[in-house]
Scaffold this motif. Structure first.
Motif, PDB file in Angstrom:
ATOM      1  N   UNK A   1       3.902   2.361   2.493  1.00 25.23           N
ATOM      2  CA  UNK A   1       4.703   3.547   2.198  1.00 25.23           C
ATOM      3  C   UNK A   1       3.787   4.749   2.411  1.00 25.23           C
ATOM      4  N   UNK A   2       3.895   5.392   3.578  1.00 19.84           N
ATOM      5  CA  UNK A   2       2.969   6.470   3.920  1.00 19.84           C
ATOM      6  C   UNK A   2       3.669   7.823   3.868  1.00 19.84           C
ATOM      7  N   UNK A   3       2.863   8.859   3.575  1.00 22.51           N
ATOM      8  CA  UNK A   3       3.387  10.219   3.478  1.00 22.51           C
ATOM      9  C   UNK A   3       2.336  11.182   4.016  1.00 22.51           C
ATOM     10  N   UNK A   4       2.772  12.114   4.853  1.00 22.46           N
ATOM     11  CA  UNK A   4       1.888  13.141   5.407  1.00 22.46           C
ATOM     12  C   UNK A   4       2.308  14.499   4.860  1.00 22.46           C
ATOM     13  N   UNK A   5       1.356  15.246   4.281  1.00 13.13           N
ATOM     14  CA  UNK A   5       1.653  16.540   3.666  1.00 13.13           C
ATOM     15  C   UNK A   5       0.727  17.589   4.265  1.00 13.13           C
TER      16      UNK A   5
ATOM     17  N   UNK B   1       0.833  -1.199   0.000  1.00 13.13           N
ATOM     18  CA  UNK B   1       0.000   0.000   0.000  1.00 13.13           C
ATOM     19  C   UNK B   1       0.868   1.249   0.000  1.00 13.13           C
ATOM     20  N   UNK B   2       0.563   2.175  -0.916  1.00 11.46           N
ATOM     21  CA  UNK B   2       1.100   3.523  -0.858  1.00 11.46           C
ATOM     22  C   UNK B   2      -0.028   4.439  -0.397  1.00 11.46           C
ATOM     23  N   UNK B   3       0.189   5.194   0.666  1.00 12.59           N
ATOM     24  CA  UNK B   3      -0.880   6.035   1.223  1.00 12.59           C
ATOM     25  C   UNK B   3      -0.328   7.410   1.567  1.00 12.59           C
ATOM     26  N   UNK B   4      -1.018   8.436   1.092  1.00 12.87           N
ATOM     27  CA  UNK B   4      -0.631   9.813   1.403  1.00 12.87           C
ATOM     28  C   UNK B   4      -1.847  10.581   1.885  1.00 12.87           C
ATOM     29  N   UNK B   5      -1.674  11.318   2.962  1.00 15.99           N
ATOM     30  CA  UNK B   5      -2.706  12.251   3.414  1.00 15.99           C
ATOM     31  C   UNK B   5      -2.207  13.666   3.159  1.00 15.99           C
TER      32      UNK B   5
END
Length: 437
Positions: free
Chosen positions: A256-260, A227-231
């Motif tokens: 693979x998570x990313x917070x923006x 899973x690639x997940x970005x918020x």
């Protein structure tokens, strides 16, 4: 329970709750009532609480809110520009799924998208089981409020062995509301065994209105799923955003998570990832670019409960003017979690002389055969580097932007999904209008 005993003042609460009760099944009614009772018994966090010592919510307590009930059709050009035709766009307006704005008619095989209300009728067991196992965190006052008062939400399910090629873009839009309104975005994401998917969850608003967004996302990742997940939080610069994201990761899965964070006058993000299976791989990266009087508070928890897990975390902050950032990242290694390999780093670049950072990386290790490291840096641009660029006929403002962009590009380029990386780069153009990306 009278208004004066609740953590927040909300107009028309009893009428709103009656409306919810009339549209809820037996389990949901009981779930809402339990959550409301828990919320009513807890005080709003204050700076006297250790996990909230740098973030004051006094302004929220002193205001009188109303719950968003108007769900306006979005016709804003900025909204259309934000959506890409190549993506699977799932649009919610003020917490309610809008089929007319979403791409739900021709979903790829293995992908199910429903309103949360509809999903509770056919996926009730999975939703109940996951929510019951995900424990509250430092935003539990807001979690319980969301669970008691959310009207609708979105349910996204990826079937076993399915590979979803297009980006799944969940867009939470706040629109057409009066000042001092509360919205309750709610998402539930389920990724089955050996499935693959990239998900971007955006929280956006194009109207300069002060409001409170109390958002909750729960995700369950089955064994061997990828899973690639970005918020991405791009709220109104007058808004307060309190986000709770809880992720359950099972054996052999990769996240693979990313917070923006780009918008909001005050943002509090709580990201909790529970590693419930052996051999998981987890990336927790984040970027926040803020200016003016913006404040962003990131609290992360990586709860490692099984052996042979690997994790990497890098959060970067770019602060200008009088902005303020708080980072509290905890890695908790249980006694059984031998052979853990965990890395955490938090870096800040201060462009404004009055910008401020409070950072607290934490390791709590109860296993003896592990490799865990953490660190934090806070710095300013090098005058020598700026002078070097100026000596090459680059103006002082442009030199600052180029060096800042280099600081940001380092982490933006870690995003593997081209559509997600492209969207975030376009958003950063507002911060760096003179730099060609």
């Amino acid at each position: 329970m009278t208004q004066q005993h609740l953590p927040l003042n909300i107009e028309g609460l009893e009428q709103y709750q009656s409306r919810l009760e009339n549209t809820s099944g037996a389990w949901l009614k009981a779930f809402r009532q339990k959550s409301f009772d828990q919320w009513a018994e807890i005080a709003m966090p204050t700076v006297k609480d250790e996990e909230w010592k740098y973030t004051s919510l006094a302004d929220l307590v002193n205001r009188r809110f109303q719950i968003a009930t108007h769900h306006k059709l979005i016709e804003d050009k900025q909204f259309e520009d934000y959506r890409d035709k190549e993506d699977i766009n799932i649009v919610l307006v003020n917490g309610v799924l809008w089929g007319e704005l979403s791409d739900l008619k021709h979903l790829p095989h293995g992908l199910t998208v429903l309103s949360l209300d509809a999903a509770l009728a056919c996926h009730n067991t999975e939703i109940q089981d996951t929510i019951s196992k995900l424990t509250p965190n430092d935003t539990k006052a807001f979690l319980w409020m969301n669970q008691a008062l959310f009207l609708d939400g979105v349910f996204v399910q990826v079937a076993k062995n399915a590979v979803i090629e297009p980006l799944v873009h969940i867009i939470h839009v706040t629109s057409g509301i009066a000042p001092d309104t509360i919205v309750f975005p709610r998402s539930f994401i389920s990724v089955a065994e050996a499935a693959q998917v990239n998900i971007l969850e955006s929280h956006i608003c194009f109207e300069p209105v002060p409001y409170l967004s109390n958002a909750v996302t729960d995700m369950r990742i089955a064994p061997n799923a990828v899973v690639g997940y970005c918020k991405a939080q791009v709220e109104s610069h007058q808004a307060v955003h309190v986000g709770t994201t809880r992720i359950w990761q099972e054996a052999g899965s990769s996240l693979d998570s990313f917070s923006f964070n780009h918008g909001g006058v005050l943002t509090r993000n709580n990201l909790s990832i529970l590693l419930k299976g052996e051999g998981t791989n987890t990336i927790m990266n984040g970027l926040y670019g803020i200016d003016g009087n913006q404040q962003v508070d990131n609290h992360t928890l990586l709860d490692i409960q099984q052996p042979n897990c690997t994790s990497y975390q890098l959060y970067k902050g770019l602060l200008n003017d009088k902005s303020r950032a708080i980072f509290n990242g905890k890695i908790y290694v249980h006694p059984i979690a031998q052979k853990t390999n965990a890395y955490q780093l938090n870096k800040h670049l201060l462009l404004g002389k009055e910008a401020r950072v409070d950072t607290k990386p934490q390791l709590e290790i109860f296993a003896d055969d592990v490799k865990c490291t953490h660190g934090a840096t806070i710095g300013q641009l090098s005058e020598e580097e700026i002078f070097y660029l100026q000596s090459r006929c680059i103006t002082h403002p442009m030199a600052i932007q180029l060096l800042s962009k280099g600081f940001i590009d380092d982490i933006i380029n870690t995003i593997k999904s081209d559509p997600i990386r492209g969207k975030l780069s376009r958003l950063l153009l507002k911060k760096f209008p003179e730099v060609k990306l």
